[in-house]
Design a protein around this motif. Structure first.
Motif, PDB file in Angstrom:
ATOM      1  N   ARG A 146       0.813  -1.227   0.000  1.00 36.32           N
ATOM      2  CA  ARG A 146       0.000   0.000   0.000  1.00 36.32           C
ATOM      3  C   ARG A 146       0.841   1.269   0.000  1.00 36.32           C
ATOM      4  O   ARG A 146       0.314   2.360  -0.181  1.00 36.32           O
ATOM      5  CB  ARG A 146      -0.942   0.002   1.199  1.00 36.32           C
ATOM      6  N   ALA A 147       2.158   1.135   0.197  1.00 40.08           N
ATOM      7  CA  ALA A 147       3.020   2.320   0.220  1.00 40.08           C
ATOM      8  C   ALA A 147       3.374   2.738  -1.204  1.00 40.08           C
ATOM      9  O   ALA A 147       3.702   1.892  -2.039  1.00 40.08           O
ATOM     10  CB  ALA A 147       4.292   2.036   1.018  1.00 40.08           C
ATOM     11  N   PRO A 148       3.342   4.040  -1.511  1.00 43.32           N
ATOM     12  CA  PRO A 148       3.741   4.515  -2.840  1.00 43.32           C
ATOM     13  C   PRO A 148       5.203   4.171  -3.130  1.00 43.32           C
ATOM     14  O   PRO A 148       6.027   4.109  -2.210  1.00 43.32           O
ATOM     15  CB  PRO A 148       3.537   6.034  -2.747  1.00 43.32           C
ATOM     16  N   LEU A 149       5.517   3.967  -4.396  1.00 42.67           N
ATOM     17  CA  LEU A 149       6.879   3.591  -4.786  1.00 42.67           C
ATOM     18  C   LEU A 149       7.901   4.609  -4.298  1.00 42.67           C
ATOM     19  O   LEU A 149       8.962   4.234  -3.793  1.00 42.67           O
ATOM     20  CB  LEU A 149       6.964   3.457  -6.310  1.00 42.67           C
ATOM     21  N   GLU A 150       7.582   5.913  -4.424  1.00 42.31           N
ATOM     22  CA  GLU A 150       8.554   6.937  -4.028  1.00 42.31           C
ATOM     23  C   GLU A 150       8.857   6.888  -2.536  1.00 42.31           C
ATOM     24  O   GLU A 150       9.970   7.192  -2.097  1.00 42.31           O
ATOM     25  CB  GLU A 150       8.080   8.338  -4.436  1.00 42.31           C
ATOM     26  N   VAL A 151       7.871   6.486  -1.727  1.00 44.54           N
ATOM     27  CA  VAL A 151       8.094   6.345  -0.281  1.00 44.54           C
ATOM     28  C   VAL A 151       9.011   5.149  -0.015  1.00 44.54           C
ATOM     29  O   VAL A 151       9.931   5.235   0.805  1.00 44.54           O
ATOM     30  CB  VAL A 151       6.755   6.184   0.473  1.00 44.54           C
ATOM     31  N   LEU A 152       8.784   4.045  -0.716  1.00 46.41           N
ATOM     32  CA  LEU A 152       9.631   2.864  -0.536  1.00 46.41           C
ATOM     33  C   LEU A 152      11.073   3.159  -0.944  1.00 46.41           C
ATOM     34  O   LEU A 152      12.019   2.733  -0.275  1.00 46.41           O
ATOM     35  CB  LEU A 152       9.097   1.689  -1.356  1.00 46.41           C
ATOM     36  N   GLN A 153      11.242   3.899  -2.027  1.00 45.96           N
ATOM     37  CA  GLN A 153      12.593   4.258  -2.460  1.00 45.96           C
ATOM     38  C   GLN A 153      13.274   5.140  -1.421  1.00 45.96           C
ATOM     39  O   GLN A 153      14.470   4.984  -1.138  1.00 45.96           O
ATOM     40  CB  GLN A 153      12.530   4.955  -3.820  1.00 45.96           C
ATOM     41  N   ALA A 154      12.500   6.055  -0.827  1.00 44.51           N
ATOM     42  CA  ALA A 154      13.046   6.915   0.223  1.00 44.51           C
ATOM     43  C   ALA A 154      13.431   6.090   1.447  1.00 44.51           C
ATOM     44  O   ALA A 154      14.517   6.275   2.021  1.00 44.51           O
ATOM     45  CB  ALA A 154      12.025   7.984   0.612  1.00 44.51           C
ATOM     46  N   VAL A 155      12.558   5.167   1.838  1.00 45.55           N
ATOM     47  CA  VAL A 155      12.822   4.327   3.010  1.00 45.55           C
ATOM     48  C   VAL A 155      14.078   3.487   2.801  1.00 45.55           C
ATOM     49  O   VAL A 155      14.917   3.364   3.703  1.00 45.55           O
ATOM     50  CB  VAL A 155      11.609   3.426   3.318  1.00 45.55           C
ATOM     51  N   ASN A 156      14.231   2.904   1.611  1.00 47.47           N
ATOM     52  CA  ASN A 156      15.419   2.092   1.326  1.00 47.47           C
ATOM     53  C   ASN A 156      16.692   2.910   1.484  1.00 47.47           C
ATOM     54  O   ASN A 156      17.685   2.438   2.049  1.00 47.47           O
ATOM     55  CB  ASN A 156      15.348   1.511  -0.090  1.00 47.47           C
ATOM     56  N   GLU A 157      16.666   4.161   0.995  1.00 44.27           N
ATOM     57  CA  GLU A 157      17.856   5.012   1.111  1.00 44.27           C
ATOM     58  C   GLU A 157      18.076   5.441   2.555  1.00 44.27           C
ATOM     59  O   GLU A 157      19.227   5.524   3.016  1.00 44.27           O
ATOM     60  CB  GLU A 157      17.716   6.242   0.207  1.00 44.27           C
ATOM     61  N   ILE A 158      17.001   5.699   3.293  1.00 41.17           N
ATOM     62  CA  ILE A 158      17.121   6.093   4.702  1.00 41.17           C
ATOM     63  C   ILE A 158      17.740   4.962   5.524  1.00 41.17           C
ATOM     64  O   ILE A 158      18.642   5.181   6.339  1.00 41.17           O
ATOM     65  CB  ILE A 158      15.746   6.487   5.271  1.00 41.17           C
ATOM     66  N   VAL A 159      17.253   3.735   5.323  1.00 38.13           N
ATOM     67  CA  VAL A 159      17.783   2.585   6.068  1.00 38.13           C
ATOM     68  C   VAL A 159      19.255   2.362   5.720  1.00 38.13           C
ATOM     69  O   VAL A 159      20.079   2.095   6.603  1.00 38.13           O
ATOM     70  CB  VAL A 159      16.952   1.321   5.782  1.00 38.13           C
ATOM     71  N   ALA A 160      19.603   2.491   4.436  1.00 35.55           N
ATOM     72  CA  ALA A 160      20.994   2.316   4.020  1.00 35.55           C
ATOM     73  C   ALA A 160      21.881   3.391   4.648  1.00 35.55           C
ATOM     74  O   ALA A 160      22.991   3.105   5.127  1.00 35.55           O
ATOM     75  CB  ALA A 160      21.095   2.368   2.496  1.00 35.55           C
TER      76      ALA A 160
END
Length: 288
Positions: free
Chosen positions: A65-79
């Protein structure tokens, strides 16, 4: 690696070489795909491994349910957080961050930003995690176009604090910070001093209080180590003001949390408090 289930256009379920279920994310990765098709490795942006079926289910639900741009942001934040903290971070962190940031961006667009009541404590007690939170706001803006308020930097920092401090829940982390705030206020009031929050003595005291709070809220208390009676009496008589203040901290933890402090903990608290008293007195003499 083959598609086992298409979750949405950007997310599919598959299996790794050991046969463990994984979630694979990438822009358009699931578009017009069906079970059995090969996963396009050129489109893969992130592979999520989770330890339990419950985590797998939760992550699948949130990522779907999360927008793609949010998932991309989360991946970069976690990294970024992983590199900044020099520690491994489980994909479980992605679950909480993706869920939180999705709703934070949605609320912001609707003009419903939330105030973070612990923002000042987070800045003071966890400057490293707070800085990760501030960088995260820039990452979120890069992908979503939305600049979230500074309060959100604090909320994001809380997620990192929760996974790195071995606390059981976010509410427990909040409770720990509230305890630290109460102790600092008690020390200032009882010892009639003003804490120098830029001093190394203050930083060491806060660091001690973080570990102290973690032990206090641990489900299983460790065995109490035996304290040298001579050392205990020496601290009690030499640092009278600090020791009496430490006793009031002990009374606070017993009254509000039902936790009894050991003699060893009273010694350490007295030593730290005495250093803060000495620093305050020294600064006052220098101002004369």
């Amino acid at each position: 690696m083959n598609v086992e289930k298409v979750i949405n256009n950007n997310l599919v379920r598959s299996r790794d070489l050991k046969g463990h279920e994984i979630l694979v994310m990438g822009s358009g990765l699931g578009f017009k795909k069906k079970p059995g098709d090969e996963v396009d490795s050129l489109k893969v942006e992130k592979i999520y491994h989770l330890d339990t079926p419950k985590e797998q289910q939760d992550l699948e639900l949130i990522l779907a349910r999360a927008p793609l741009e949010v998932l991309q942001a989360v991946n970069e934040i976690v990294a970024y957080g992983k590199n900044s903290l020099h520690t491994e971070l489980s994909d479980g962190l992605t679950i909480s961050l993706a869920d939180h940031i999705s709703f934070a961006v949605k609320r912001h667009r609707e003009g419903l930003d939330l105030r973070n009541a612990l923002l000042s404590e987070l800045r003071s007690f966890y400057p490293h995690e707070y800085e990760i939170g501030k960088v995260s706001l820039q990452i979120i803006q890069k992908y979503t176009g939305e600049l979230l308020p500074e309060d959100e930097a604090g909320f994001i920092a809380l997620h990192f604090i929760n996974v790195t401090s071995q606390m059981n829940s976010m509410s427990e982390t909040n409770e720990m910070m509230q305890l630290i705030r109460k102790i600092l206020s008690l020390v200032e009031y009882d010892c009639q001093i003003e804490l120098n929050r830029k001093s190394i003595q203050y930083e060491r005291f806060v660091t001690h209080l973080k570990y102290f709070s973690r032990r206090l809220f641990a489900e299983k208390q460790g065995e109490e180590t035996k304290t040298d009676p001579g050392l205990y009496q020496m601290i009690k008589s030499s640092y009278k003001k600090a020791y009496l203040c430490a006793l009031k901290v002990a009374n606070l933890t017993m009254t509000e949390y039902g936790k009894k402090l050991s003699d060893e903990e009273l010694i350490y608290l007295s030593i730290h408090i005495n250093r803060l008293i000495d620093l305050f007195n020294q600064n006052n003499r220098n101002d004369l």
